[in-house]
Design a protein around this motif. Sequence first.
Motif, short mmCIF file in Angstrom:
data_model
loop_
_atom_site.label_atom_id
_atom_site.label_comp_id
_atom_site.label_asym_id
_atom_site.label_seq_id
_atom_site.Cartn_x
_atom_site.Cartn_y
_atom_site.Cartn_z
N PHE A 10 0.84 -1.19 0.00
CA PHE A 10 0.00 0.00 0.00
C PHE A 10 0.88 1.25 0.00
O PHE A 10 1.98 1.24 0.55
N VAL A 14 -1.87 5.51 2.79
CA VAL A 14 -3.04 4.69 3.12
C VAL A 14 -2.99 4.35 4.61
O VAL A 14 -2.02 3.77 5.09
N GLU A 16 -3.74 2.52 8.12
CA GLU A 16 -3.90 1.11 8.52
C GLU A 16 -5.37 0.72 8.67
O GLU A 16 -5.78 -0.37 8.27
N LYS A 19 -7.11 -0.24 5.35
CA LYS A 19 -6.64 -1.38 4.57
C LYS A 19 -7.61 -2.56 4.53
O LYS A 19 -7.79 -3.14 3.45
N LYS A 23 -8.79 -4.02 0.96
CA LYS A 23 -8.52 -5.42 0.60
C LYS A 23 -9.80 -6.15 0.23
O LYS A 23 -9.85 -6.90 -0.75
N ASP A 47 -4.83 -11.60 0.77
CA ASP A 47 -4.97 -10.42 1.63
C ASP A 47 -4.32 -10.59 3.00
O ASP A 47 -4.27 -9.64 3.78
N GLU A 56 2.32 -6.61 0.85
CA GLU A 56 1.14 -6.68 1.72
C GLU A 56 -0.03 -7.42 1.12
O GLU A 56 -0.86 -7.97 1.85
N TYR A 89 -4.15 3.04 -4.68
CA TYR A 89 -3.77 2.75 -3.29
C TYR A 89 -2.46 1.98 -3.13
O TYR A 89 -2.02 1.77 -2.00
N THR A 90 -1.85 1.55 -4.23
CA THR A 90 -0.70 0.66 -4.12
C THR A 90 0.57 1.22 -4.77
O THR A 90 0.51 2.14 -5.58
#
Length: 98
Positions: A10, A14, A16, A19, A23, A47, A56, A89-90
């Motif tokens: 991520f 972003v 925590e 997430k 996901k 995930d 992640e 987001y990544t």
Amino acid sequence: MYTHVVCWNFKDEVEEEDKPALKAAMKENFATLPGKVPGLLSVTFVDEPLPGSTREIGLVTTHEKMEDIAAYGKHPAHVAVADKYVRPYTKDRACLNF
């Protein structure tokens, strides 16, 4: 059968607490692609990687032919999912095809 593996982290911005929902949305939307994308046999969204992993989240897809991997990457249904749920987001994308 051919396999396409992609993994990401991520982006730093972003949070925590965001997430799990991100996901879940990724997993749900990637799961809709078999049957829409020719040659795409299966989709597994990772995930919860094991400790020691360097990414992640991940995605494992299987395809009938090697050429199907490239077609999948360009298919509008895949691009829509990636553009809405993944790319914003990544970072640190890693890919392996075999």
